[in-house]
Motif scaffolding. Structure first.
Motif, short mmCIF file in Angstrom:
data_model
loop_
_atom_site.label_atom_id
_atom_site.label_comp_id
_atom_site.label_asym_id
_atom_site.label_seq_id
_atom_site.Cartn_x
_atom_site.Cartn_y
_atom_site.Cartn_z
N ILE A 261 0.85 -1.18 0.00
CA ILE A 261 0.00 0.00 0.00
C ILE A 261 0.90 1.24 0.00
O ILE A 261 1.63 1.50 0.96
CB ILE A 261 -0.93 0.02 1.23
CG1 ILE A 261 -1.75 -1.28 1.30
CG2 ILE A 261 -1.82 1.25 1.20
CD1 ILE A 261 -2.71 -1.47 0.15
N ASP A 262 0.85 2.01 -1.07
CA ASP A 262 1.67 3.22 -1.21
C ASP A 262 0.87 4.45 -0.82
O ASP A 262 -0.24 4.67 -1.33
CB ASP A 262 2.14 3.38 -2.66
CG ASP A 262 3.26 2.43 -3.03
OD1 ASP A 262 4.02 2.04 -2.12
OD2 ASP A 262 3.37 2.08 -4.22
N ARG A 263 1.44 5.25 0.06
CA ARG A 263 0.87 6.57 0.35
C ARG A 263 1.65 7.64 -0.41
O ARG A 263 1.08 8.50 -1.08
CB ARG A 263 0.90 6.84 1.85
CG ARG A 263 0.43 8.25 2.25
CD ARG A 263 -1.07 8.42 2.07
NE ARG A 263 -1.48 9.82 2.16
CZ ARG A 263 -1.75 10.45 3.29
NH1 ARG A 263 -1.63 9.81 4.45
NH2 ARG A 263 -2.14 11.71 3.28
N ASP A 264 2.97 7.61 -0.30
CA ASP A 264 3.82 8.58 -1.01
C ASP A 264 4.95 7.83 -1.70
O ASP A 264 5.63 7.01 -1.07
CB ASP A 264 4.41 9.60 -0.04
CG ASP A 264 3.34 10.45 0.63
OD1 ASP A 264 2.44 10.92 -0.10
OD2 ASP A 264 3.40 10.63 1.86
N LYS A 265 5.15 8.11 -2.97
CA LYS A 265 6.24 7.48 -3.70
C LYS A 265 7.59 8.01 -3.21
O LYS A 265 7.66 9.01 -2.47
CB LYS A 265 6.08 7.73 -5.20
CG LYS A 265 6.21 9.18 -5.61
CD LYS A 265 6.04 9.35 -7.12
CE LYS A 265 6.24 10.81 -7.53
NZ LYS A 265 6.10 10.99 -8.98
N PHE A 266 8.66 7.36 -3.64
CA PHE A 266 10.01 7.76 -3.24
C PHE A 266 10.35 9.12 -3.84
O PHE A 266 10.28 9.31 -5.06
CB PHE A 266 11.01 6.69 -3.72
CG PHE A 266 12.45 7.05 -3.48
CD1 PHE A 266 12.89 7.46 -2.23
CD2 PHE A 266 13.37 6.95 -4.51
CE1 PHE A 266 14.21 7.78 -2.01
CE2 PHE A 266 14.71 7.26 -4.31
CZ PHE A 266 15.12 7.67 -3.06
N THR A 267 10.67 10.08 -2.99
CA THR A 267 11.02 11.43 -3.43
C THR A 267 12.26 11.91 -2.68
O THR A 267 12.67 11.32 -1.67
CB THR A 267 9.87 12.43 -3.19
OG1 THR A 267 9.51 12.39 -1.80
CG2 THR A 267 8.65 12.07 -4.04
N GLN A 268 12.81 13.04 -3.14
CA GLN A 268 14.01 13.61 -2.52
C GLN A 268 13.81 15.10 -2.27
O GLN A 268 13.11 15.78 -3.01
CB GLN A 268 15.25 13.41 -3.41
CG GLN A 268 15.51 11.98 -3.84
CD GLN A 268 14.71 11.58 -5.06
OE1 GLN A 268 14.62 12.34 -6.02
NE2 GLN A 268 14.13 10.40 -5.02
N GLU A 269 14.47 15.59 -1.21
CA GLU A 269 14.53 17.02 -0.90
C GLU A 269 15.99 17.39 -0.66
O GLU A 269 16.81 16.53 -0.30
CB GLU A 269 13.72 17.35 0.35
CG GLU A 269 12.23 17.16 0.24
CD GLU A 269 11.54 17.52 1.55
OE1 GLU A 269 11.02 18.64 1.64
OE2 GLU A 269 11.57 16.68 2.46
N HIS A 270 16.30 18.68 -0.83
CA HIS A 270 17.68 19.15 -0.65
C HIS A 270 17.64 20.50 0.08
O HIS A 270 16.69 21.27 -0.04
CB HIS A 270 18.38 19.32 -2.00
CG HIS A 270 18.26 18.15 -2.90
ND1 HIS A 270 19.10 17.07 -2.85
CD2 HIS A 270 17.34 17.86 -3.87
CE1 HIS A 270 18.73 16.18 -3.77
NE2 HIS A 270 17.66 16.63 -4.39
N GLY A 271 18.69 20.76 0.84
CA GLY A 271 18.75 22.03 1.54
C GLY A 271 20.12 22.27 2.14
O GLY A 271 21.06 21.50 1.92
N SER A 272 20.22 23.34 2.92
CA SER A 272 21.49 23.69 3.55
C SER A 272 21.23 24.22 4.95
O SER A 272 20.15 24.74 5.25
CB SER A 272 22.24 24.75 2.73
OG SER A 272 21.48 25.95 2.65
N ASN A 273 22.21 24.08 5.81
CA ASN A 273 22.16 24.60 7.16
C ASN A 273 23.44 25.39 7.39
O ASN A 273 24.49 24.83 7.71
CB ASN A 273 22.03 23.47 8.18
CG ASN A 273 21.79 23.96 9.59
OD1 ASN A 273 22.35 24.97 10.01
ND2 ASN A 273 20.95 23.24 10.33
N GLY A 274 23.33 26.71 7.19
CA GLY A 274 24.52 27.55 7.27
C GLY A 274 25.13 27.58 8.65
O GLY A 274 26.35 27.60 8.80
N GLU A 275 24.29 27.59 9.68
CA GLU A 275 24.81 27.67 11.05
C GLU A 275 25.57 26.40 11.42
O GLU A 275 26.63 26.46 12.05
CB GLU A 275 23.66 27.90 12.03
CG GLU A 275 22.99 29.26 11.88
CD GLU A 275 21.89 29.46 12.91
OE1 GLU A 275 21.67 28.53 13.72
OE2 GLU A 275 21.27 30.53 12.90
#
Length: 305
Positions: A261-275
Motif C-alpha cells: 500500500i503506497d501513500r507517497d512514492k520515493f522522493t528527494q529534498e535538498h537544503g542547507s544549514n549555514g549555522e
C-alpha cells in the motif's frame, strides 16, 4: 577566489535536478520483486481498512412458489494498513561540496537510490519471511494448517502439515494441495491458477530444472515433464527471502490478497544549514506491506518446519 558558503549552498541547490536524476536512475536499476508479484495499491488517506468478504454459500433447490434459500453475506476480519514513512538523510560539509574531487556526492546519491529500492523490497519480502510465524487478520499465519471457516468447526490449510523441501515430488504434492485445499471462508473450493514459484537463491537450479525442462529431471527414461506442459509457473528467485528452506506457490496479481500500500512514492529534498555548516539530501517514501486474506498462496517452511 574560493567560493563563499552561500555560493556553495546555491551551487548545491542548482545541482539538485542532476542529483535527483542520479538517485532515481539507481533506484530504478534495482528490480523490485515484491512489486512484480504482489498487488500494489495507492491511497491518499492516513490508513485504509480492507474488509474481508467470505462469500455467500452455494445455490440450493427451490420449489415453485417458495422464496428459496437466502444467501448470508459474511463480513470477516478487517485488515488495517497504515503506511509508515521510511527516510534517509545524507549530510555533506561545505568543504566536501567545494572540494568534491572524488565524486563523493554522486556516489552517495547513487547509494541512496539503491538503498531506497532495497529497503522497499526487504519490507515486501518480510510478508513471506514471516509467513509461518506472524499472526495475520484471520488469527493465524499467512501459511497455516488452520485457517478458520465461517461455518465453524472446520478449517482449511495452505501449507503441508509437516514442512518439506523443494523437489519435483514435493512440488507435485503441493500442486495437488493447491487444487484440492484452496477454499474460501464458507468452505467452497476455489480455482486459482499458479503463476509463480517464489524461492530463495539456494534451490535456484533445482527449481529451474523442474519447471523448465521438457523432460523430467529426476529420471533417465525421457519421461515428459507434465509440470511444464500442464502449468505455466514462473520461477521467481527472491534474494530477500532469509531462510533457504522456504518456498511458495503464488496466484497471479489480482487473485491473491498480498499487498503493498503506497501513500507517497520515493522522493528527494535538498537544503542547507549555514549555522551547522552542512548541505543535505533527504530521500523518503511512505508505504505499508501485508496481507488481507490467505487465499492464493501456498507455502512450505522446508524440512522440519
Amino acid at each position: 577566489m574560493p567560493m563563499t558558503r552561500s555560493e556553495i549552498a546555491a551551487a548545491f541547490l542548482e545541482m539538485k535536478a542532476n542529483i535527483n536524476a542520479v538517485i532515481m536512475d539507481e533506484y530504478e536499476k534495482e528490480p523490485s520483486i515484491g512489486r512484480q508479484i504482489f498487488n500494489v495499491e495507492k491511497i491518499d488517506t492516513p490508513f485504509i481498512n480492507d474488509e474481508a468478504f467470505a462469500g455467500i454459500g452455494n445455490f440450493e433447490e427451490k420449489d415453485e412458489g417458495e422464496e428459496g434459500a437466502i444467501g448470508r453475506i459474511n463480513y470477516l476480519y478487517p485488515k488495517q494498513y497504515v503506511p509508515i514513512t521510511y527516510s534517509l538523510l545524507l549530510r555533506y560539509s561545505y568543504e566536501t561540496m567545494a572540494d568534491d574531487k572524488l565524486g563523493i556526492i554522486k556516489k552517495a546519491s547513487k547509494a541512496m537510490g539503491s538503498s531506497a529500492a532495497i529497503t522497499d523490497d526487504i519490507l515486501a519480502a518480510n510478508t513471506l519471511n514471516t509467513a509461518f510465524s506472524s499472526t495475520g487478520p484471520d488469527g493465524t499465519y499467512l501459511c497455516s494448517t488452520s485457517h478458520p471457516l465461517v461455518s465453524g468447526g472446520t478449517t482449511w490449510r495452505n501449507r503441508p502439515t509437516n514442512g518439506f523441501a523443494f523437489n519435483r515430488t514435493n512440488l507435485a504434492l503441493a500442486l495437488v494441495d493447491w487444487m484440492d485445499e484452496q477454499k474460501n471462508e464458507t468452505g467452497q473450493k476455489i480455482n486459482y491458477d499458479v503463476a509463480y514459484l517464489v524461492h530463495p537463491a539456494t534451490p535456484f537450479l533445482d527449481v529451474h530444472e523442474v519447471l523448465e525442462s521438457i523432460e523430467r529431471s529426476d529420471t533417465a527414461n525421457r519421461a515428459k515433464n507434465v509440470i511444464k506442459s500442464n502449468f505455466s509457473i514462473k520461477p521467481v528467485t527472491w534474494k530477500r527471502i532469509n531462510d533457504p528452506k522456504l518456498w511458495f506457490l503464488l496466484a497471479p496479481v489480482g487473485s491473491h490478497q498480498i499487498k503493498i500500500i503506497d501513500r507517497d512514492k520515493f522522493t528527494q529534498e535538498h537544503g542547507s544549514n549555514g549555522e551547522a555548516g552542512y548541505l543535505w539530501t533527504r530521500g523518503e517514501f511512505r508505504a505499508d506491506y501485508g496481507w488481507s486474506k490467505p487465499q492464493g498462496i501456498w507455502g512450505s517452511p522446508g524440512i522440519g518446519g
